[in-house]
Design a protein around this motif. Structure first.
Motif, PDB file in Angstrom:
ATOM      1  N   ALA A 476       0.862  -1.184   0.000  1.00  0.00           N
ATOM      2  CA  ALA A 476       0.000   0.000   0.000  1.00  0.00           C
ATOM      3  C   ALA A 476       0.895   1.229   0.000  1.00  0.00           C
ATOM      4  O   ALA A 476       1.912   1.267   0.710  1.00  0.00           O
ATOM      5  CB  ALA A 476      -0.923   0.004   1.219  1.00  0.00           C
ATOM      6  N   GLN A 477       0.539   2.204  -0.805  1.00  0.00           N
ATOM      7  CA  GLN A 477       1.362   3.416  -0.860  1.00  0.00           C
ATOM      8  C   GLN A 477       0.488   4.628  -1.175  1.00  0.00           C
ATOM      9  O   GLN A 477      -0.572   4.513  -1.804  1.00  0.00           O
ATOM     10  CB  GLN A 477       2.460   3.258  -1.894  1.00  0.00           C
ATOM     11  CG  GLN A 477       2.039   3.406  -3.339  1.00  0.00           C
ATOM     12  CD  GLN A 477       2.030   4.839  -3.827  1.00  0.00           C
ATOM     13  OE1 GLN A 477       2.868   5.641  -3.423  1.00  0.00           O
ATOM     14  NE2 GLN A 477       1.083   5.172  -4.685  1.00  0.00           N
ATOM     15  N   HIS A 478       0.962   5.792  -0.736  1.00  0.00           N
ATOM     16  CA  HIS A 478       0.304   7.054  -1.072  1.00  0.00           C
ATOM     17  C   HIS A 478       1.380   8.053  -1.478  1.00  0.00           C
ATOM     18  O   HIS A 478       2.376   8.240  -0.763  1.00  0.00           O
ATOM     19  CB  HIS A 478      -0.496   7.605   0.101  1.00  0.00           C
ATOM     20  CG  HIS A 478      -1.248   8.861  -0.242  1.00  0.00           C
ATOM     21  ND1 HIS A 478      -2.420   8.846  -0.971  1.00  0.00           N
ATOM     22  CD2 HIS A 478      -0.978  10.170   0.015  1.00  0.00           C
ATOM     23  CE1 HIS A 478      -2.854  10.089  -1.130  1.00  0.00           C
ATOM     24  NE2 HIS A 478      -1.987  10.909  -0.543  1.00  0.00           N
ATOM     25  N   LEU A 479       1.163   8.688  -2.632  1.00  0.00           N
ATOM     26  CA  LEU A 479       2.111   9.653  -3.187  1.00  0.00           C
ATOM     27  C   LEU A 479       1.401  10.972  -3.429  1.00  0.00           C
ATOM     28  O   LEU A 479       0.300  10.993  -3.980  1.00  0.00           O
ATOM     29  CB  LEU A 479       2.682   9.126  -4.508  1.00  0.00           C
ATOM     30  CG  LEU A 479       3.525  10.107  -5.341  1.00  0.00           C
ATOM     31  CD1 LEU A 479       4.873  10.350  -4.678  1.00  0.00           C
ATOM     32  CD2 LEU A 479       3.715   9.577  -6.759  1.00  0.00           C
ATOM     33  N   MET A 480       2.046  12.080  -3.037  1.00  0.00           N
ATOM     34  CA  MET A 480       1.548  13.415  -3.342  1.00  0.00           C
ATOM     35  C   MET A 480       2.649  14.193  -4.059  1.00  0.00           C
ATOM     36  O   MET A 480       3.791  14.234  -3.597  1.00  0.00           O
ATOM     37  CB  MET A 480       1.151  14.159  -2.056  1.00  0.00           C
ATOM     38  CG  MET A 480       0.348  15.448  -2.302  1.00  0.00           C
ATOM     39  SD  MET A 480       1.275  16.903  -2.932  1.00  0.00           S
ATOM     40  CE  MET A 480       2.411  17.214  -1.583  1.00  0.00           C
ATOM     41  N   VAL A 481       2.312  14.772  -5.215  1.00  0.00           N
ATOM     42  CA  VAL A 481       3.215  15.661  -5.946  1.00  0.00           C
ATOM     43  C   VAL A 481       2.467  16.970  -6.165  1.00  0.00           C
ATOM     44  O   VAL A 481       1.416  16.986  -6.816  1.00  0.00           O
ATOM     45  CB  VAL A 481       3.655  15.060  -7.293  1.00  0.00           C
ATOM     46  CG1 VAL A 481       4.626  15.996  -7.997  1.00  0.00           C
ATOM     47  CG2 VAL A 481       4.292  13.688  -7.089  1.00  0.00           C
ATOM     48  N   GLY A 482       2.971  18.057  -5.618  1.00  0.00           N
ATOM     49  CA  GLY A 482       2.290  19.340  -5.682  1.00  0.00           C
ATOM     50  C   GLY A 482       2.240  19.928  -7.080  1.00  0.00           C
ATOM     51  O   GLY A 482       3.032  19.560  -7.959  1.00  0.00           O
ATOM     52  N   PRO A 483       1.334  20.858  -7.315  1.00  0.00           N
ATOM     53  CA  PRO A 483       1.176  21.439  -8.653  1.00  0.00           C
ATOM     54  C   PRO A 483       2.388  22.231  -9.120  1.00  0.00           C
ATOM     55  O   PRO A 483       2.597  22.384 -10.325  1.00  0.00           O
ATOM     56  CB  PRO A 483      -0.072  22.328  -8.511  1.00  0.00           C
ATOM     57  CG  PRO A 483      -0.205  22.582  -7.050  1.00  0.00           C
ATOM     58  CD  PRO A 483       0.325  21.379  -6.367  1.00  0.00           C
TER      59      PRO A 483
END
Length: 727
Positions: A476-483
């Protein structure tokens, strides 16, 4: 972000029991050895071998069906490893490979290295006993060479690392044997031997049975050859040599001729003469400084042709030698699941190659420092490029530090910077990897980018948990890349995204009807913008069948939806409007065992998307004629049928390799891409005229479709000579 990341970090400090560690004793050699693969000198008989390998496949933990003995000798120059692989059916031993670095190859969903089609043995050495990084040396009955680096217990080896060593193999009436001579100059080891010796392991493939056996770390639940923390001990290495200067110098000279098409269609010829220098200095035990002046990469094989049927950039791997050694130290981010990497803080192809991945930019020089310093892994890189491909001169800098925690955990930091007279971009971050228990890996990173001028100041972070055992697997993984995240020295597939993935596996081993294992996978994906607006949602099952023979079948089904906020041109051919689209995909593939002289892999995929259908049929074949000749063919047919247009793209390739010996190899690669109308030929001859020193002869030619007939659009011939001197 902060809450879940630190909860997982805290959980990661749970204790784990150390594995049982077998040991083998190295014996100091008096006299000389003849490296011929025979193991007939009295010194080999005096060394007590490492034995008792156990199966990882097909029967976990049971004794190997064939006996393996590995003995260790050493003197003031080299480490000698003698391998005896007994076999009750020696005429059934498979040995097709003679070419260097082809004994193991990436495979599986995570890119982990596996044995290719031959009987072979791999040796793991962990001189610093840091339980996370190691050298790998492998060979087969032909005496083929394979060397690689393991970084942080990754199964995806750095197989492009290359050092100087010697190996010979021999067929025997009771199996096969090999002798490896590895100069201590080719290894990195501490001034004082670790109290519990070097880390050491043995991995054998008996190809006709598809049997894998290991000395230790054989468990399918928590083991694997790449698990350096579970290696055994190599003891008895005392008073090892240490060169006074410990400097390597490798100058090169190159002559070449290049022809490029000009406006009237004629070819304009340009001669080339270059000289350059690579140098290496072991600053302290385990820490190496590399310098290069005017490097040239003319010997690098061309990239494989691809058709881009997505709205994202294609990803091509690095092939240039200077950037490959210790490349794993500079990894920061996430490479994803069989896709273009979602987020990498550093990608070395940004140095010296234009954004179109085709135009070279001259690299003037650079330095790199990398290695082990106590409980730290350190990496520093600084490169300077001249003007080219419409870009000004620029400087590229990377700083990487990782600190060991417990047995095989780490926390780290990285800083990358690219700047020229008009522009600058900097990115940095913190990352960590923990093993709370032997089969659970928890990772996380947090990064920030800064850019001169408006925009480009953003952030990215990820947290993941990966559990693997023989029966079950879950990630399970969660990735956030900002605008506004912009890493110009890295690779970012898409910005302004929050992505959550879940991936589960259940494995059964029927032991009937010739079936070795049956894997059932279920995946789900949910991608939204950072504002919460839905982008991509979907999931589906996959079934993978592996036979005892090594043949396999794979099938998957995926359904969901995707949103396009902006229109784009698919393959620069068909306009796809913005909007919401349902997605449905299914695929079937079959593959033949690699031990056969002729192998085949075929796949059919149907993708309903963008209001139409994308269909792909592809196949590859490989013919191995003895140990010298191999032929690989590949073909893919892509048919696109969308509301606003349709087209067909065919991509074909033929690769022929003839190994006259392990030191003289000729290869040819011909590729045809109907979409852009190109036919590309790459001919390459590599002669290792002395260990570590090469002669390359490379010819490239490209033809293009042009009215009224096909014509040559570019051509190049280069002859490059390198010479390694050690002081």
């Amino acid at each position: 972000m902060t809450g879940p990341v630190f909860l997982l970090f805290a959980f990661a400090f749970a204790s784990a029991s150390p594995p049982e560690e077998p040991s083998v004793q190295a014996v100091r050699l008096d006299g000389e050895l003849r490296i011929d693969g025979r193991l007939d000198e009295p010194a080999w008989a005096a060394a007590i071998p490492a034995t008792g390998l156990r199966q990882r496949e097909p029967r976990d933990g049971e004794p190997a069906t064939e006996e393996t003995e590995v003995r260790i000798l050493y003197d003031s120059r080299s480490l000698y490893i003698g391998v005896l692989c007994r076999d009750a059916q020696p005429d059934q031993v498979v040995a097709h490979v003679l070419q260097r670095d082809k004994l193991l190859e990436p495979g599986g969903y995570d890119g982990s290295h596996q044995f290719a089609g031959d009987d072979a043995v791999a040796i793991l050495l962990d001189p610093f006993r840091d339980r996370r990084n190691a050298f790998v040396f492998a060979t087969n009955p032909n005496g083929a060479e394979f060397d690689a680096l393991i970084t942080d217990e990754s199964g995806a080896f750095n197989a492009d690392w290359r050092t100087v060593w010697t190996v010979r193999g021999q067929r025997r009436l009771d199996g096969w044997s090999a002798e490896l001579a590895i100069p201590f100059r080719s290894l990195r080891y501490p001034s004082t031997p670790p109290l519990d010796g070097w880390g050491f392991n043995v991995w054998r493939m008996i190809r006709r049975k598809n049997e894998q056996a290991l000395w230790t770390a054989w468990s399918r639940n928590v083991g694997g050859f790449h698990r350096v923390s579970q290696a055994g001990r190599l003891e008895g290495l005392n008073d090892l040599p240490r060169a006074r200067q410990n400097i390597e110098v490798k100058p090169y000279g190159l002559v070449g001729l290049t022809q490029e098409q000009v406006r009237n269609g004629a070819l304009d010829s340009t001669g080339d003469f270059d000289v350059g220098l690579d140098a290496k200095w072991e600053v302290r035990p385990g820490v190496v400084a590399d310098a290069t002046i005017h490097p040239d990469f003319a010997q690098i094989e061309v990239d494989e042709a691809q058709v881009n049927l997505t709205r994202f950039d294609l990803f091509f791997p690095e092939k240039r030698e200077f950037f490959l050694e210790n490349a794993g130290i500079f990894d920061f981010g996430w490479r994803g699941f069989d896709e273009t990497p979602p987020f990498l803080l550093f990608f070395s192809r940004r140095i010296g190659i234009a954004d179109d991945d085709a135009s070279p930019i001259p690299v003037r020089g650079g330095v790199r420092v990398s290695g082990r310093a106590g409980r730290q892994t350190v990496g520093f890189l600084d490169m300077f490029t001249g003007p080219g491909a419409g870009q000004p001169s620029a400087n590229y800098g990377v700083l990487r530090v990782k600190r060991d925690l417990r047995q095989n955990d780490y926390v780290g930091a990285m800083l990358v910077d690219r700047r020229d007279k008009a522009d600058a971009n900097t990115a940095g971050g913190l990352d960590a990897s923990f093993w709370p228990i032997a089969n659970l890996n928890v990772q996380a990173f947090a990064a920030r980018t800064w850019t001169r001028g408006p925009g480009g100041d953003g952030s990215a972070w990820r947290v993941s948990a990966d559990y693997t055992s023989d029966r079950f697997g879950f990630l399970a993984q969660h990735l956030m890349v900002g605008p506004e995240a912009e890493a110009r020295m890295g690779f970012v597939t898409r910005t302004d995204t929050r992505r959550t993935d879940a991936f589960g596996r259940y494995t059964v081993r029927p032991s009937a009807h010739g079936i070795r294992r049956l894997d059932f996978f279920l995946e789900g994906q949910h991608i939204v913008r950072t504002s919460g607006e839905k982008q991509d949602v979907g999931g589906g099952p996959t079934v993978n069948l592996e036979m005892e023979s090594g043949d396999g079948v794979n099938a998957y089904y995926f359904f969901g939806s995707t949103r396009l906020d902006q229109p784009f041109d698919l393959a620069d051919r068909v306009r796809v409007p913005a909007g919401d689209y349902p997605v449905r995909a299914w695929s079937v593939s079959v593959s033949a065992s690699t031990h056969r002289p002729v192998t085949l892999r075929a796949e059919a995929e149907w993708l309903d998307i963008y209001g139409g259908r994308l269909t792909t049929f592809s196949g590859t074949t490989r013919l191995a004629r003895g140990a010298h000749l191999s032929l690989d063919t590949g073909f893919s047919r892509h048919r696109v049928e969308l509301p606003r247009g349709s087209f067909v793209a065919n991509v074909g390739s033929l690769r022929a390799v003839y190994a006259f010996s392990s030191r003289l190899v000729a290869s040819a690669l011909v590729q045809r891409n109907s979409l852009d109308g190109t036919l590309v030929t790459n001919l390459r001859l590599n002669f290792i005229h002395r260990p570590g020193s090469d002669l390359f002869v490379v010819f490239n030619e490209e033809w293009g479709d042009a009215a009224p007939r096909r014509r040559v659009t570019g051509r190049g011939l280069a002859v490059k000579l390198t010479y390694l001197a050690r002081f």
